[in-house]
Scaffold this motif. Structure first.
Motif, mmCIF file in Angstrom:
data_model
loop_
_atom_site.group_PDB
_atom_site.id
_atom_site.type_symbol
_atom_site.label_atom_id
_atom_site.label_comp_id
_atom_site.label_asym_id
_atom_site.label_seq_id
_atom_site.Cartn_x
_atom_site.Cartn_y
_atom_site.Cartn_z
ATOM 1 N N LYS A 1 0.816 -1.214 0.000
ATOM 2 C CA LYS A 1 0.000 0.000 0.000
ATOM 3 C C LYS A 1 0.854 1.270 0.000
ATOM 4 O O LYS A 1 0.382 2.344 -0.362
ATOM 5 C CB LYS A 1 -0.941 0.016 1.209
ATOM 6 N N GLY A 2 2.085 1.155 0.449
ATOM 7 C CA GLY A 2 2.984 2.299 0.432
ATOM 8 C C GLY A 2 2.671 3.381 1.447
ATOM 9 O O GLY A 2 3.074 4.541 1.274
ATOM 10 N N PHE A 3 1.966 3.033 2.533
ATOM 11 C CA PHE A 3 1.640 4.025 3.556
ATOM 12 C C PHE A 3 2.773 4.150 4.564
ATOM 13 O O PHE A 3 3.442 3.164 4.902
ATOM 14 C CB PHE A 3 0.367 3.636 4.321
ATOM 15 N N GLU A 4 2.961 5.357 5.077
ATOM 16 C CA GLU A 4 3.896 5.558 6.180
ATOM 17 C C GLU A 4 3.258 5.077 7.471
ATOM 18 O O GLU A 4 2.070 5.315 7.704
ATOM 19 C CB GLU A 4 4.248 7.041 6.310
ATOM 20 N N PRO A 5 4.017 4.382 8.336
ATOM 21 C CA PRO A 5 3.468 3.991 9.640
ATOM 22 C C PRO A 5 2.986 5.220 10.417
ATOM 23 O O PRO A 5 3.553 6.307 10.308
ATOM 24 C CB PRO A 5 4.662 3.330 10.339
ATOM 25 N N ASN A 6 1.925 5.059 11.181
ATOM 26 C CA ASN A 6 1.360 6.100 12.054
ATOM 27 C C ASN A 6 0.761 7.275 11.279
ATOM 28 O O ASN A 6 0.502 8.328 11.865
ATOM 29 C CB ASN A 6 2.415 6.650 13.029
ATOM 30 N N SER A 7 0.548 7.110 9.986
ATOM 31 C CA SER A 7 0.007 8.205 9.181
ATOM 32 C C SER A 7 -1.517 8.132 9.129
ATOM 33 O O SER A 7 -2.132 7.123 9.502
ATOM 34 C CB SER A 7 0.568 8.146 7.762
ATOM 35 N N GLU A 8 -2.150 9.190 8.626
ATOM 36 C CA GLU A 8 -3.606 9.211 8.491
ATOM 37 C C GLU A 8 -4.072 8.163 7.482
ATOM 38 O O GLU A 8 -5.118 7.545 7.660
ATOM 39 C CB GLU A 8 -4.074 10.605 8.066
ATOM 40 N N LYS A 9 -3.299 7.983 6.421
ATOM 41 C CA LYS A 9 -3.663 6.965 5.438
ATOM 42 C C LYS A 9 -3.591 5.561 6.042
ATOM 43 O O LYS A 9 -4.450 4.708 5.777
ATOM 44 C CB LYS A 9 -2.744 7.064 4.217
ATOM 45 N N ALA A 10 -2.549 5.328 6.851
ATOM 46 C CA ALA A 10 -2.425 4.029 7.525
ATOM 47 C C ALA A 10 -3.573 3.829 8.507
ATOM 48 O O ALA A 10 -4.089 2.714 8.653
ATOM 49 C CB ALA A 10 -1.085 3.943 8.242
ATOM 50 N N LYS A 11 -3.987 4.895 9.157
ATOM 51 C CA LYS A 11 -5.090 4.835 10.121
ATOM 52 C C LYS A 11 -6.399 4.456 9.431
ATOM 53 O O LYS A 11 -7.148 3.591 9.917
ATOM 54 C CB LYS A 11 -5.218 6.188 10.818
ATOM 55 N N SER A 12 -6.672 5.094 8.300
ATOM 56 C CA SER A 12 -7.898 4.796 7.559
ATOM 57 C C SER A 12 -7.873 3.365 7.016
ATOM 58 O O SER A 12 -8.863 2.622 7.108
ATOM 59 C CB SER A 12 -8.080 5.787 6.411
ATOM 60 N N PHE A 13 -6.724 2.973 6.457
ATOM 61 C CA PHE A 13 -6.603 1.619 5.920
ATOM 62 C C PHE A 13 -6.779 0.583 7.026
ATOM 63 O O PHE A 13 -7.379 -0.475 6.807
ATOM 64 C CB PHE A 13 -5.253 1.418 5.243
ATOM 65 N N ALA A 14 -6.243 0.873 8.221
ATOM 66 C CA ALA A 14 -6.339 -0.066 9.341
ATOM 67 C C ALA A 14 -7.787 -0.407 9.652
ATOM 68 O O ALA A 14 -8.133 -1.566 9.924
ATOM 69 C CB ALA A 14 -5.652 0.523 10.575
ATOM 70 N N LEU A 15 -8.653 0.600 9.621
ATOM 71 C CA LEU A 15 -10.074 0.352 9.872
ATOM 72 C C LEU A 15 -10.690 -0.467 8.746
ATOM 73 O O LEU A 15 -11.474 -1.390 8.989
ATOM 74 C CB LEU A 15 -10.815 1.677 10.032
ATOM 75 N N GLY A 16 -10.342 -0.149 7.502
ATOM 76 C CA GLY A 16 -10.874 -0.901 6.372
ATOM 77 C C GLY A 16 -10.447 -2.358 6.391
ATOM 78 O O GLY A 16 -11.252 -3.260 6.123
ATOM 79 N N ALA A 17 -9.173 -2.607 6.728
ATOM 80 C CA ALA A 17 -8.668 -3.985 6.811
ATOM 81 C C ALA A 17 -9.331 -4.740 7.958
ATOM 82 O O ALA A 17 -9.660 -5.926 7.837
ATOM 83 C CB ALA A 17 -7.151 -3.970 6.996
ATOM 84 N N LEU A 18 -9.538 -4.044 9.073
ATOM 85 C CA LEU A 18 -10.230 -4.641 10.216
ATOM 86 C C LEU A 18 -11.640 -5.060 9.808
ATOM 87 O O LEU A 18 -12.086 -6.174 10.122
ATOM 88 C CB LEU A 18 -10.293 -3.636 11.364
ATOM 89 N N TYR A 19 -12.348 -4.200 9.106
ATOM 90 C CA TYR A 19 -13.699 -4.517 8.643
ATOM 91 C C TYR A 19 -13.672 -5.704 7.678
ATOM 92 O O TYR A 19 -14.562 -6.558 7.709
ATOM 93 C CB TYR A 19 -14.301 -3.296 7.939
ATOM 94 N N PHE A 20 -12.667 -5.747 6.824
ATOM 95 C CA PHE A 20 -12.572 -6.841 5.858
ATOM 96 C C PHE A 20 -12.418 -8.188 6.557
ATOM 97 O O PHE A 20 -13.032 -9.187 6.161
ATOM 98 C CB PHE A 20 -11.394 -6.589 4.917
ATOM 99 N N HIS A 21 -11.592 -8.227 7.590
ATOM 100 C CA HIS A 21 -11.321 -9.485 8.291
ATOM 101 C C HIS A 21 -12.433 -9.910 9.242
ATOM 102 O O HIS A 21 -12.439 -11.059 9.704
ATOM 103 C CB HIS A 21 -9.995 -9.374 9.059
#
Length: 512
Positions: free
Chosen positions: A127-147
């Motif tokens: 995904k190319g996101f920086e750790p602790n970034s806003e993009k990583a934060k948003s993706f984290a929720l989406g991945a959580l929902y997916f699983h």
């Protein structure tokens, strides 16, 4: 002596009951005396399965989701499980409570905070996101929902639906083999049917043992936070005993009393914790997290489902493939229980209660707890990272309680929630274990052998305590995931069977 003879000679399916029973004991003993070599060996097998069959797990899971949606909107949705004259045994609220508490166990209590934090701190390379970034934060929720969303619940709901349709269509052998009737006919070879039941039973038993071990450790850790002078070894034994006693009391009263009442209490407890979390938390941030989770979930759904950008990546193996392998390992046995309590309901009602509503509940729950965790972690990421790496994922939710300023209230509720959740899930799962182990089935499918339920529950409890005291639970947990490989091929066949039923329901459902 007479009752003992009846049990050993007549009331069990010998080749279904004894091999998993003995193999579980052998696995635990091996993990105690040869912990390093045992875990290394089976971990290598697990990694080989996850890497070589990763695409298979993802694509079959995606296909199962599409099939469930197709069944929901197809004419099959109007068919009633058990025939037009069949009558439901449970009201809708009780039915939903049992389904939800059977499938989520204690998972959402921990991973709702720990998983999104991991994705936030260590986002996937592809995904190319920086750790602790806003993009990583948003993706984290989406991945959580997916699983934790519609895909894993499709993995549970599809075989449960096929079993319910076949079981109540006159093919009422309590065996996984009847799900394959559209493909292999009504009389599968006894060797294959027995082997399938045995493997699935072993996967569920090992998974339950590992889950109980994790639950005991978490409960003990929670108690020690309030009573630090308590002897840890004695405390784990006390917690195990408490779970077993509660489970035995519930198991002895059956589905329509013990399991139903415990599930209703558990469901109320989940709602209480979630509501209190919203009341005492930042409501606007929580609402935004739930919305962000859904947005990211749907925007990443196809990519994560088909591994369009994540194929061959370690994140995909460690999260998506691992989770789906675990869900698949548990799904066949869980399907037996979910299917048999669905009599009198239409297919559309079944999928609403077994697929859509539980997934929706989990997604909202994950948005509340995952979003709150990420908000706190964004403000102090290094503290959360150190805690995650040094104290483990189970510690994250307690840190969130502390940051909210209501540690004592939520920690106490959480400890009680863990206890109730495991007992409820164990009650439902051991009902399936007992039913598939029985040689002579009761005329009433809602009744299973209480003695067998207690035997399985006691064995799992004792071995879980033994593992956490002497060797750890990693080895047995990995064995459960390995069970996902045969389940993958089985569920692929079951999916084909559902497709055949959707196309020609009158051909396969004789009582309609």
């Amino acid at each position: 002596m007479k009752s003992k003879s009846v049990f050993f000679q007549f009331n069990i399916r010998t080749w279904v009951f004894w091999p998993p029973f003995i193999l579980l004991i052998v696995a635990v003993v091996t993990s105690i005396f040869f912990p390093e070599s045992f875990i290394e060996s089976i971990r290598n097998i697990q990694q080989s399965i996850l890497r070589n069959f990763s695409i298979g797990f993802s694509w079959v899971s995606f296909a199962m989701t599409l099939l469930v949606i197709t069944a929901f909107f197809s004419p099959l949705g109007n068919y009633k499980i058990g025939g037009p004259s069949s009558v439901p045994r449970l009201n809708r609220i009780s039915w939903f409570a049992i389904v939800l508490c059977t499938t989520i166990a204690v998972g959402i209590l921990f991973w709702g905070s720990a998983e999104p934090l991991s994705h936030f701190l260590f986002p996937p390379d592809f995904k190319g996101f920086e750790p602790n970034s806003e993009k990583a934060k948003s993706f984290a929720l989406g991945a959580l929902y997916f699983h934790w969303g519609f895909t894993p619940y499709a993995i549970y709901a599809l075989p449960a639906l096929v079993f319910a349709l076949m079981y109540y269509s006159g093919k009422n052998r309590f065996s996984l083999g009847i799900m394959l009737s559209p493909v292999i006919g009504n009389s599968p070879h006894r060797f294959w049917e027995t082997g399938l039941d045995m493997l699935s039973l072993f996967a569920l038993v090992t998974g339950m043992a590992a889950a109980l071990g994790a639950g005991i450790l978490s409960l003990s850790g929670g108690f020690l936070a309030f009573f630090p002078d308590f002897n840890p070894t004695f405390l784990t034994a006390l917690v195990t005993l408490g779970i077993l006693i509660t489970f035995i009391i519930s198991a002895s009263t059956g589905i329509e009393k013990g399991i139903k009442n415990l599930s209703l209490f558990n469901l109320s407890f989940f709602f209480l914790i979630a509501i209190l979390f919203v009341i005492f938390g930042d409501k606007s941030k929580i609402g935004n997290s739930v919305f962000t989770g859904f947005r990211e979930y749907f925007s990443n759904f196809t990519d994560l489902s088909l591994q369009l950008s994540g194929a061959g990546n370690s994140w995909t193996y460690d999260w998506s493939t691992f989770n789906f392998a675990m869900w698949m390992a548990w799904a066949p046995m869980t399907a037996l229980f979910l299917g048999k309590i669905a009599i009198g309901r239409t297919v559309r009602e079944f999928l609403l209660v077994n697929w859509f509503l539980p997934a929706l509940f989990c997604l909202i729950w994950m948005g509340i707890f995952g979003g709150t965790t990420l908000d706190f972690a964004s403000a102090d990421s290094q503290v959360y990272k150190n805690l995650f790496e040094n104290s483990g994922p189970e510690s994250i939710i307690y840190k969130v309680f502390e940051d909210m300023g209501y540690f004592k209230l939520f920690a106490q509720l959480f400890i009680l929630g863990i206890f109730i959740s495991y007992v409820t899930a164990a009650d439902s799962s051991t009902d399936a274990l007992a039913s598939i182990s029985m040689k002579k089935q009761d005329a009433d499918p809602f009744r299973s052998d209480t003695n067998l339920k207690v035997i399985w529950g006691a064995l799992i409890g004792f071995l879980s305590w033994t593992m956490i005291t002497y060797s750890g639970i990693d080895g047995v947990r990995i064995l459960s995931v390995i069970g996902g490989l045969p389940a993958l091929f089985f569920l692929l066949l079951v999916s084909i069977c559902l497709m055949m039923i959707i196309l020609s329901p009158k051909k396969y459902l004789k009582n309609q």
